[in-house]
Design a protein around this motif. Structure first.
Motif, PDB file in Angstrom:
ATOM      1  N   LEU A   2       0.822  -1.217   0.000  1.00 23.13           N
ATOM      2  CA  LEU A   2       0.000   0.000   0.000  1.00 23.13           C
ATOM      3  C   LEU A   2       0.853   1.264   0.000  1.00 23.13           C
ATOM      4  O   LEU A   2       0.556   2.233  -0.683  1.00 23.13           O
ATOM      5  CB  LEU A   2      -0.921   0.002   1.221  1.00 23.13           C
ATOM      6  N   GLU A   3       1.956   1.213   0.779  1.00 25.55           N
ATOM      7  CA  GLU A   3       2.844   2.386   0.842  1.00 25.55           C
ATOM      8  C   GLU A   3       3.458   2.686  -0.513  1.00 25.55           C
ATOM      9  O   GLU A   3       3.494   3.828  -0.961  1.00 25.55           O
ATOM     10  CB  GLU A   3       3.974   2.126   1.835  1.00 25.55           C
ATOM     11  N   GLU A  50       2.288   1.842  -3.375  1.00 24.74           N
ATOM     12  CA  GLU A  50       1.254   2.312  -4.298  1.00 24.74           C
ATOM     13  C   GLU A  50       0.995   3.801  -4.099  1.00 24.74           C
ATOM     14  O   GLU A  50       0.870   4.560  -5.067  1.00 24.74           O
ATOM     15  CB  GLU A  50      -0.025   1.507  -4.081  1.00 24.74           C
ATOM     16  N   ARG A  51       0.940   4.209  -2.811  1.00 20.19           N
ATOM     17  CA  ARG A  51       0.687   5.629  -2.524  1.00 20.19           C
ATOM     18  C   ARG A  51       1.817   6.497  -3.086  1.00 20.19           C
ATOM     19  O   ARG A  51       1.580   7.510  -3.745  1.00 20.19           O
ATOM     20  CB  ARG A  51       0.583   5.821  -1.004  1.00 20.19           C
ATOM     21  N   GLU A  52       3.036   6.067  -2.844  1.00 22.02           N
ATOM     22  CA  GLU A  52       4.194   6.826  -3.326  1.00 22.02           C
ATOM     23  C   GLU A  52       4.226   6.862  -4.849  1.00 22.02           C
ATOM     24  O   GLU A  52       4.564   7.876  -5.461  1.00 22.02           O
ATOM     25  CB  GLU A  52       5.463   6.188  -2.772  1.00 22.02           C
ATOM     26  N   ARG A 102       1.691   6.722  -6.899  1.00 21.56           N
ATOM     27  CA  ARG A 102       0.693   7.665  -7.416  1.00 21.56           C
ATOM     28  C   ARG A 102       1.196   9.106  -7.335  1.00 21.56           C
ATOM     29  O   ARG A 102       1.080   9.880  -8.281  1.00 21.56           O
ATOM     30  CB  ARG A 102      -0.602   7.541  -6.605  1.00 21.56           C
ATOM     31  N   GLU A 103       1.795   9.445  -6.172  1.00 20.56           N
ATOM     32  CA  GLU A 103       2.296  10.815  -5.991  1.00 20.56           C
ATOM     33  C   GLU A 103       3.356  11.157  -7.032  1.00 20.56           C
ATOM     34  O   GLU A 103       3.305  12.194  -7.697  1.00 20.56           O
ATOM     35  CB  GLU A 103       2.919  10.962  -4.604  1.00 20.56           C
ATOM     36  N   LYS A 108       2.132  11.518 -10.686  1.00 19.77           N
ATOM     37  CA  LYS A 108       1.495  12.794 -11.027  1.00 19.77           C
ATOM     38  C   LYS A 108       2.548  13.814 -11.439  1.00 19.77           C
ATOM     39  O   LYS A 108       2.403  14.526 -12.429  1.00 19.77           O
ATOM     40  CB  LYS A 108       0.715  13.306  -9.814  1.00 19.77           C
ATOM     41  N   ASP A 128      -5.998   2.047 -10.195  1.00 19.00           N
ATOM     42  CA  ASP A 128      -7.364   2.192  -9.667  1.00 19.00           C
ATOM     43  C   ASP A 128      -8.102   0.857  -9.651  1.00 19.00           C
ATOM     44  O   ASP A 128      -8.855   0.567  -8.730  1.00 19.00           O
ATOM     45  CB  ASP A 128      -8.150   3.197 -10.529  1.00 19.00           C
TER      46      ASP A 128
END
Lengths: 137, 361
Positions: free
Chosen positions: B164-165, B167-169, B171-172, B175, B275
């Motif tokens: 999860l970590e 994945e979050r990184e 995405r950031e 962008k 997503d």
């Protein structure tokens, strides 16, 4: 012209995109595929890691009393982690987030000799195992 | 006419980091004849795969064919073995493979675009492109644990899960990367100097492309709708918003623009797949040995990559054959050079993004 002047002034005070590498450390990120660490006390000597290793960076030599010794060459290893996945004993082989140490002449294992020894000692060991069976028959 | 002069280009040249050799015969700057030699880095990988390595290890060996499309080679081999042994790969593994393959495409296309800018004499843009490429390399390291030699796909699935970590990184950082790529595309599209340098140079007509079997971005830039992602269902591309990008002009500018558009499409696909990431296993256990023949077509960043393999219920394969995209593009390069100015040669060669470590293996 005006824009260019403003942009160059801005660039003067911007943080550079490059790292000053030898002075600034560049730590490996989490999940980095690094060096393989072996723990002898947990090993059951199944030699699965040796069988599965693509470049042959793990070899076992057989001693006369039947015990086996683990040898690992970090400079031949491709850090794919196949050995870690193949190991049936959890925690015996771990892939740590550390790079292999820089190779100096003392630290480089004499790999040619180890490979030779591994093959010859395995042959000797298999021969010694077969002998008692031959006597029985 | 003037004197005939022989000009060797390669195997070492400032504009061409790859060991390919062209010998040009020129008359007053115009090229009248050309010879090509590609056999400089033969490493015998195919033979090694057929004699030394077990079929489970070959995936790691073929990943070393090329540093830029490492995942494409592994994917080609792994998909072929899975088709041969009828292994059903979990959907999550397919999505993760797609993620890494598209990240790889972004990084390879940015390299090609940056290199092309350098050859056009636009060093500043080259620096910008390569700085942004560094962002993709960081993302690849985050997901797979290494910057280029991924070793991510294996027979039956993938080697690592996406936490999860991460994945979050991801995405950031994606962008940020998307913004940078949009800016880069804008520069490549609208810069006056670049247009002057690249428009109308090295034109491949659609007929020529069809006749000489051009693959990858050069083919799509000439209006030929060939893309293995569209034609061969090795990964669920259509579920995550794949678009076929074609252009009409067929010159260096069009080839570069195809790459720029594909980069953006790849990033869009990565967002979509993050997503809709399915739940489940990332790997299935593999039993048995490969028997029979299989071939697979993969869209590597440079074009269609072809894998053929044959097994006969042994640990070691009987035959492995790799046909790489650059090899398919060399005939058209040869055809294109005749009648061209010698000064346009470096930019034309680089616009094909040749990869000789793939070609000679």
């Amino acid at each position: 012209m005006k824009d260019m002047f403003i942009e160059s002034l801005k660039n003067l005070f911007k943080k550079p995109a490059t790292h000053q590498y030898p002075f600034e450390p560049s730590p490996p990120p989490p999940n980095y595929r690094g060096n393989i660490v072996y723990k002898k006390e947990l090993c059951i000597f199944c030699t699965k890691c040796e069988l599965v290793c693509p470049p042959g960076a793990i070899r076992f030599t057989y001693n006369e009393d039947g015990s086996r010794e683990f040898h690992y060459n970090p400079y031949l290893c491709i850090y794919c982690g196949e050995c870690v996945r193949a190991c049936p004993k959890a925690g015996c082989l771990i892939q740590v987030e550390e790079m292999a140490p820089p190779a100096t002449e003392e630290e480089i294992p004499n790999w040619d000799e180890i490979e030779k020894e591994a093959e010859e000692s395995k042959k000797r060991w298999l021969k010694a195992r077969k002998k008692p069976q031959a006597k029985k028959s | 006419m003037g004197n005939r002069i022989t000009i060797p280009f390669g195997s070492q040249h400032v504009a061409l980091p790859e060991p390919i050799r062209f010998v040009f015969q020129t008359e007053n700057e115009k090229i009248v004849d050309v010879e090509v030699d590609v056999g400089y880095v033969h490493r015998g990988i195919e033979k090694a795969c057929m004699t030394k390595f077990k079929y489970t290890q070959v995936g790691y060996v073929v990943a070393r064919v090329c540093g830029l499309c490492a995942i494409s080679h592994t994917l080609g081999y792994v998909t072929a073995v899975e088709r041969l042994m009828e292994i059903e790969v979990p959907k999550k593994a397919l999505y993760l493979r797609l993620l890494v393959s598209e990240l790889d495409r972004v990084h390879s296309h940015l390299l090609a675009m940056g290199h092309l800018a350098e050859v056009a004499g636009y060093e500043n843009l080259f620096m910008h492109t390569f700085r942004d490429r560094e962002l993709v390399m960081e993302l690849q390291e985050l997901v797979t644990g290494n910057r280029i030699q991924f070793d991510y796909a294996t027979v039956g699935g993938v080697n690592r899960d996406l936490s999860l970590e991460v994945e979050r990184e991801l995405r950031e950082k994606l962008k940020d990367l998307q913004e940078r790529c949009l800016w880069l595309k804008d520069v490549f599209e609208n810069d006056y100097t670049i247009k002057l340098r690249w428009k109308g140079i090295g034109v491949i007509t659609p007929e020529m492309a069809r006749e000489l079997n051009v693959v990858g971005p050069p083919a799509r830039a000439s209006g030929l709708a060939t893309d293995a992602r569209n034609e061969f269902n090795y990964l669920p591309f259509k579920e995550v918003g794949y678009k076929l990008i074609t252009m009409k002009d067929g010159d260096i500018y069009a080839r570069n623009m195809v790459r720029a558009e594909e980069t953006l499409n790849s990033l869009e696909m990565i967002f979509n797949l993050l997503d809709g990431m399915p739940e489940g296993d990332i790997k299935v256990p593999v039993k048995g040995l490969p028997e029979g023949e299989a071939f697979v077509r993969i869209e590597a960043p440079r074009g269609e990559l072809f894998y053929y393999l044959k097994g006969s219920k042994k640990l070691i394969l009987d035959r492995l054959r790799i046909k790489v995209p650059t090899f398919s593009n060399i005939p058209v390069m040869k055809e294109l050079f005749i009648g061209m100015d010698y000064a346009d040669v470096p930019a034309t060669v680089i616009s094909f993004d040749p990869c000789l470590s793939c070609t000679a293996r």
